[in-house]
Scaffold this motif. Structure first.
Motif, short mmCIF file in Angstrom:
data_model
loop_
_atom_site.label_atom_id
_atom_site.label_comp_id
_atom_site.label_asym_id
_atom_site.label_seq_id
_atom_site.Cartn_x
_atom_site.Cartn_y
_atom_site.Cartn_z
N HIS A 159 0.72 -1.27 0.19
CA HIS A 159 0.09 -0.06 0.09
C HIS A 159 0.93 1.25 -0.13
N ARG A 160 1.83 1.18 0.68
CA ARG A 160 2.76 2.64 0.79
C ARG A 160 3.65 2.66 -0.47
N GLU A 161 4.36 1.67 -0.97
CA GLU A 161 5.09 1.51 -1.98
C GLU A 161 4.31 1.65 -3.54
N GLU A 162 3.55 0.72 -3.64
CA GLU A 162 2.98 0.57 -4.88
C GLU A 162 1.68 1.47 -4.98
N HIS A 163 0.95 1.65 -3.92
CA HIS A 163 -0.31 2.41 -4.22
C HIS A 163 -0.27 3.92 -3.66
N GLY A 164 0.98 4.19 -3.00
CA GLY A 164 1.20 5.67 -2.64
C GLY A 164 0.40 5.96 -1.49
N HIS A 165 -0.09 5.16 -0.59
CA HIS A 165 -0.86 5.44 0.50
C HIS A 165 0.10 5.56 1.59
N ASP A 166 -0.32 6.87 2.41
CA ASP A 166 0.48 6.88 3.35
C ASP A 166 -0.09 6.40 4.84
N ASP A 167 0.35 6.58 5.97
CA ASP A 167 -0.18 6.00 7.30
C ASP A 167 -1.58 6.49 7.62
N ALA A 168 -1.73 7.58 7.40
CA ALA A 168 -3.26 8.38 7.50
C ALA A 168 -4.19 7.63 6.77
N ALA A 169 -4.01 7.25 5.44
CA ALA A 169 -4.68 6.67 4.57
C ALA A 169 -4.92 5.28 4.99
N ILE A 170 -3.98 4.67 5.23
CA ILE A 170 -4.18 3.19 5.68
C ILE A 170 -4.88 3.17 7.06
N ALA A 171 -4.55 4.01 8.00
CA ALA A 171 -5.49 3.94 9.09
C ALA A 171 -6.99 4.17 8.84
N GLU A 172 -7.31 4.96 7.75
CA GLU A 172 -8.75 5.21 7.37
C GLU A 172 -9.44 4.15 6.96
N MET A 173 -8.40 3.32 6.22
CA MET A 173 -8.72 1.91 5.63
C MET A 173 -9.17 0.83 6.75
#
Length: 200
Positions: A159-173
């Protein structure tokens, strides 16, 4: 499956929870008995397999028993356990050897042996009397090797490297605040230090 700091070794070793269409498994990083943690995770897997649609249904009073039986069968296949135990005397040395092979506690093996018919009711009671007499009823008798989870770290990297999601976006998921993820899983969600500007 996520490693989580529960804050105590005296509470559950693992649990699971449904969020939307996903089930999260949480493993207590402070659990001191790897055999208990391994069995607890298999128990939670049983809930995921058997009770996906009805985990919150209060009518299902047998859900815990069903998940327990699932964990026993998953970790100790009936045919193999019967084949091994039917060849030996059910003494502590033989039970410990078989439990070590399957990476389960002797106590879990004894219960499973009765379930599959390798121990009669009298033999089962005799083993427990022996364990109690030696003060071993709750002792960790098998050197179980912890199995650190690797899928979550790989998923986060994706999610971080391929999709460019930061930790805030992952937390929302995940539906959890970022601060909570940092507290629960500090190795996977490190607290970023902000750079301070200095007056020159």
């Amino acid at each position: 499956m996520a490693p989580v700091k529960f804050g105590s070794t005296d509470i559950i070793a693992a649990y699971s929870r449904i969020r939307g269409q996903q089930r999260w498994f949480w493993a207590n990083t402070q659990a001191t008995d790897p055999a208990r943690l391994r069995f607890s995770l298999a128990h939670e897997l049983g809930h995921a397999v058997l009770h996906w649609e009805r985990i919150a249904d209060p009518v299902v009073v047998d859900a815990e028993t069903e998940a327990h039986h699932f964990a026993s069968a998953f970790l100790m296949p009936a045919d193999e356990i019967k084949r091994q135990l039917n060849r030996v005397t059910p003494n502590l040395a033989n039970l410990t050897r078989v439990a070590t092979q399957w990476q389960v506690s002797v106590q879990a093996l004894v219960m499973r042996a009765k379930q599959v018919g390798s121990l009669s009711a009298a033999e089962h009671a005799g083993v427990w009397r022996m364990l109690n007499a030696r003060g071993l009823a709750k002792a960790a008798l098998v050197d179980v090797h912890p199995e650190p989870p690797g899928v979550l770290a790989s998923l986060l990297a994706l999610h971080r490297e391929e999709h460019g999601h930061d930790d805030a976006a992952i937390a929302e998921m995940t539906g959890l605040p970022l601060a909570r993820l940092q507290d629960l899983m500090p190795s996977l969600f490190p607290i970023r230090q902000t750079r301070r500007l200095r007056a020159v």
